[in-house]
Design an enzyme around this catalytic site. Structure first.
Site, PDB file in Angstrom:
ATOM      1  N   ASP A   8      34.044 -40.288 111.866  1.00 55.60           N
ATOM      2  CA  ASP A   8      35.128 -39.420 111.404  1.00 55.60           C
ATOM      3  C   ASP A   8      36.048 -39.146 112.588  1.00 55.60           C
ATOM      4  O   ASP A   8      35.944 -39.802 113.639  1.00 55.60           O
ATOM      5  CB  ASP A   8      34.576 -38.156 110.727  1.00 55.60           C
ATOM      6  CG  ASP A   8      33.974 -37.164 111.721  1.00 55.60           C
ATOM      7  OD1 ASP A   8      33.865 -37.482 112.925  1.00 55.60           O
ATOM      8  OD2 ASP A   8      33.607 -36.051 111.281  1.00 55.60           O
ATOM      9  N   HIS A   9      36.951 -38.177 112.428  1.00 56.06           N
ATOM     10  CA  HIS A   9      37.915 -37.902 113.501  1.00 56.06           C
ATOM     11  C   HIS A   9      37.231 -37.438 114.787  1.00 56.06           C
ATOM     12  O   HIS A   9      37.699 -37.748 115.880  1.00 56.06           O
ATOM     13  CB  HIS A   9      38.931 -36.855 113.029  1.00 56.06           C
ATOM     14  CG  HIS A   9      38.290 -35.604 112.506  1.00 56.06           C
ATOM     15  ND1 HIS A   9      37.661 -35.563 111.282  1.00 56.06           N
ATOM     16  CD2 HIS A   9      38.138 -34.367 113.044  1.00 56.06           C
ATOM     17  CE1 HIS A   9      37.181 -34.344 111.083  1.00 56.06           C
ATOM     18  NE2 HIS A   9      37.452 -33.604 112.135  1.00 56.06           N
ATOM     19  N   CYS A  65      29.940 -38.704 114.321  1.00 62.37           N
ATOM     20  CA  CYS A  65      30.820 -37.587 113.953  1.00 62.37           C
ATOM     21  C   CYS A  65      30.681 -36.546 115.070  1.00 62.37           C
ATOM     22  O   CYS A  65      30.302 -36.908 116.189  1.00 62.37           O
ATOM     23  CB  CYS A  65      30.506 -37.046 112.554  1.00 62.37           C
ATOM     24  SG  CYS A  65      28.917 -36.233 112.331  1.00 62.37           S
ATOM     25  N   THR A  67      28.579 -33.937 115.412  1.00 60.91           N
ATOM     26  CA  THR A  67      27.167 -33.713 115.730  1.00 60.91           C
ATOM     27  C   THR A  67      26.276 -34.896 115.380  1.00 60.91           C
ATOM     28  O   THR A  67      25.123 -34.946 115.819  1.00 60.91           O
ATOM     29  CB  THR A  67      26.637 -32.511 114.922  1.00 60.91           C
ATOM     30  OG1 THR A  67      26.832 -32.805 113.527  1.00 60.91           O
ATOM     31  CG2 THR A  67      27.371 -31.225 115.278  1.00 60.91           C
ATOM     32  N   GLY A  68      26.749 -35.769 114.530  1.00 58.88           N
ATOM     33  CA  GLY A  68      25.923 -36.840 113.955  1.00 58.88           C
ATOM     34  C   GLY A  68      25.299 -36.434 112.631  1.00 58.88           C
ATOM     35  O   GLY A  68      24.812 -37.284 111.879  1.00 58.88           O
ATOM     36  N   GLY A  70      26.518 -34.556 109.665  1.00 61.82           N
ATOM     37  CA  GLY A  70      27.177 -34.728 108.364  1.00 61.82           C
ATOM     38  C   GLY A  70      27.256 -36.186 107.952  1.00 61.82           C
ATOM     39  O   GLY A  70      26.977 -36.550 106.789  1.00 61.82           O
ATOM     40  N   HIS A  98       8.806 -46.887 114.770  1.00 62.24           N
ATOM     41  CA  HIS A  98       7.893 -46.217 113.833  1.00 62.24           C
ATOM     42  C   HIS A  98       8.510 -45.964 112.455  1.00 62.24           C
ATOM     43  O   HIS A  98       7.801 -46.013 111.456  1.00 62.24           O
ATOM     44  CB  HIS A  98       7.441 -44.872 114.406  1.00 62.24           C
ATOM     45  CG  HIS A  98       6.475 -45.025 115.552  1.00 62.24           C
ATOM     46  ND1 HIS A  98       5.769 -43.972 116.075  1.00 62.24           N
ATOM     47  CD2 HIS A  98       6.101 -46.123 116.275  1.00 62.24           C
ATOM     48  CE1 HIS A  98       4.993 -44.399 117.073  1.00 62.24           C
ATOM     49  NE2 HIS A  98       5.193 -45.696 117.222  1.00 62.24           N
ATOM     50  N   ASN A  99       9.774 -45.623 112.411  1.00 62.49           N
ATOM     51  CA  ASN A  99      10.392 -45.206 111.142  1.00 62.49           C
ATOM     52  C   ASN A  99      11.246 -46.296 110.513  1.00 62.49           C
ATOM     53  O   ASN A  99      11.791 -46.094 109.427  1.00 62.49           O
ATOM     54  CB  ASN A  99      11.248 -43.947 111.362  1.00 62.49           C
ATOM     55  CG  ASN A  99      10.501 -42.859 112.117  1.00 62.49           C
ATOM     56  OD1 ASN A  99      10.892 -42.506 113.230  1.00 62.49           O
ATOM     57  ND2 ASN A  99       9.430 -42.350 111.558  1.00 62.49           N
ATOM     58  N   ARG A 132       0.585 -49.491 110.103  1.00 59.93           N
ATOM     59  CA  ARG A 132       0.489 -48.186 109.426  1.00 59.93           C
ATOM     60  C   ARG A 132       1.870 -47.584 109.173  1.00 59.93           C
ATOM     61  O   ARG A 132       2.058 -46.815 108.222  1.00 59.93           O
ATOM     62  CB  ARG A 132      -0.384 -47.221 110.227  1.00 59.93           C
ATOM     63  CG  ARG A 132       0.216 -46.766 111.562  1.00 59.93           C
ATOM     64  CD  ARG A 132      -0.757 -45.945 112.382  1.00 59.93           C
ATOM     65  NE  ARG A 132      -0.153 -45.339 113.547  1.00 59.93           N
ATOM     66  CZ  ARG A 132       0.113 -45.996 114.690  1.00 59.93           C
ATOM     67  NH1 ARG A 132      -0.152 -47.293 114.795  1.00 59.93           N
ATOM     68  NH2 ARG A 132       0.666 -45.359 115.717  1.00 59.93           N
ATOM     69  N   HIS A 133       2.818 -47.943 110.015  1.00 60.46           N
ATOM     70  CA  HIS A 133       4.168 -47.401 109.852  1.00 60.46           C
ATOM     71  C   HIS A 133       4.853 -47.972 108.603  1.00 60.46           C
ATOM     72  O   HIS A 133       5.659 -47.291 107.975  1.00 60.46           O
ATOM     73  CB  HIS A 133       5.017 -47.709 111.089  1.00 60.46           C
ATOM     74  CG  HIS A 133       4.411 -47.196 112.356  1.00 60.46           C
ATOM     75  ND1 HIS A 133       4.188 -45.858 112.584  1.00 60.46           N
ATOM     76  CD2 HIS A 133       3.948 -47.850 113.452  1.00 60.46           C
ATOM     77  CE1 HIS A 133       3.626 -45.702 113.772  1.00 60.46           C
ATOM     78  NE2 HIS A 133       3.465 -46.896 114.323  1.00 60.46           N
ATOM     79  N   ARG A 136       4.051 -45.897 105.568  1.00 59.93           N
ATOM     80  CA  ARG A 136       4.768 -44.611 105.545  1.00 59.93           C
ATOM     81  C   ARG A 136       6.242 -44.804 105.216  1.00 59.93           C
ATOM     82  O   ARG A 136       6.846 -43.996 104.504  1.00 59.93           O
ATOM     83  CB  ARG A 136       4.594 -43.907 106.894  1.00 59.93           C
ATOM     84  CG  ARG A 136       3.139 -43.508 107.117  1.00 59.93           C
ATOM     85  CD  ARG A 136       2.806 -43.230 108.554  1.00 59.93           C
ATOM     86  NE  ARG A 136       1.377 -42.984 108.703  1.00 59.93           N
ATOM     87  CZ  ARG A 136       0.737 -43.013 109.869  1.00 59.93           C
ATOM     88  NH1 ARG A 136       1.405 -43.280 110.985  1.00 59.93           N
ATOM     89  NH2 ARG A 136      -0.556 -42.783 109.921  1.00 59.93           N
TER      90      ARG A 136
HETATM   91  C1  RB5 Z   1      34.206 -32.200 111.989  1.00 62.99           C
HETATM   92  O1  RB5 Z   1      34.874 -31.121 112.531  1.00 62.99           O
HETATM   93  C2  RB5 Z   1      32.700 -31.988 112.071  1.00 62.99           C
HETATM   94  O2  RB5 Z   1      32.314 -31.005 111.188  1.00 62.99           O
HETATM   95  C3  RB5 Z   1      31.984 -33.296 111.799  1.00 62.99           C
HETATM   96  O3  RB5 Z   1      32.414 -34.266 112.700  1.00 62.99           O
HETATM   97  C4  RB5 Z   1      30.477 -33.267 111.935  1.00 62.99           C
HETATM   98  O4  RB5 Z   1      30.089 -32.706 113.138  1.00 62.99           O
HETATM   99  C5  RB5 Z   1      29.757 -32.696 110.782  1.00 62.99           C
HETATM  100  O5  RB5 Z   1      28.526 -32.762 110.673  1.00 62.99           O
END
Ligand code: RB5
Length: 147
Positions: A8-9, A65, A67-68, A70, A98-99, A132-133, A136
């Site tokens: 995203d942005h 994004c 935080t990663g 959303g 593992h996952n 085993r993985h 799961r």
């Molecule tokens: C965008 O501002 C922010 O909410 C998005 O990039 C992300 O962090 C959401 O999980």
């Protein structure tokens, strides 16, 4: 490998450097956007990458994004997707081993670009260990299929 990329942005500032890094490692990159710094909705890009990986059009995905969270949560709603958010290389490696994670997400507001390269390398260089993985992972996939 063929890698689906989406952001995203908030992730856009890392986009070109991450795509170039992936190409330098010999991977083919399919770019699903976004293509500018204007504010966009992360589910659009999480879904595009999630469907490309879930349908087998791409081997793995990379999402960015703020935080990663959303964008990975969005991808995880696509069948066959196991997306993880990683902020350091150790968990990125174990997510593959593992996952059998098939989409890596990270936050551009959380990790610096050099750490992002290390996370990506750890994820892409690791192999699923099966055994085993595999049982799961099959259980997780069944939960997802059943909705
Ligand atoms: C965008 O501002 C922010 O909410 C998005 O990039 C992300 O962090 C959401 O999980």
């Amino acid at each position: 490998m063929k890698i689906a990329f989406g952001c995203d942005h908030a992730g856009f500032e890392y986009k070109e450097r991450v795509i170039e890094h992936l190409r330098q490692k010999g991977h083919e990159v399919v770019d699903f956007g976004t293509n500018g710094p204007e504010s966009v909705d992360y589910p659009v890009y999480g879904e595009k990458v999630g469907r490309a990986v879930g349908h087998g059009e791409c081997d793995l995905g990379v999402l960015i994004c703020g935080t990663g969270f959303g964008i990975s949560l969005s991808a995880n709603h696509c069948a066959g997707v196991r997306a993880v958010v990683c902020s350091e290389p150790f968990t990125a490696q174990l997510a593959r081993r593992h996952n059998n994670a098939n989409v890596l997400a990270f936050g551009a507001r959380v990790v610096g670009i050099e750490m992002a390269y290390m996370i990506i390398d750890s994820f892409l260089d690791a192999q699923f260990e099966g055994g085993r993985h595999a049982r799961r992972v099959a259980m997780m996939d069944a939960i997802q299929r059943e909705g």
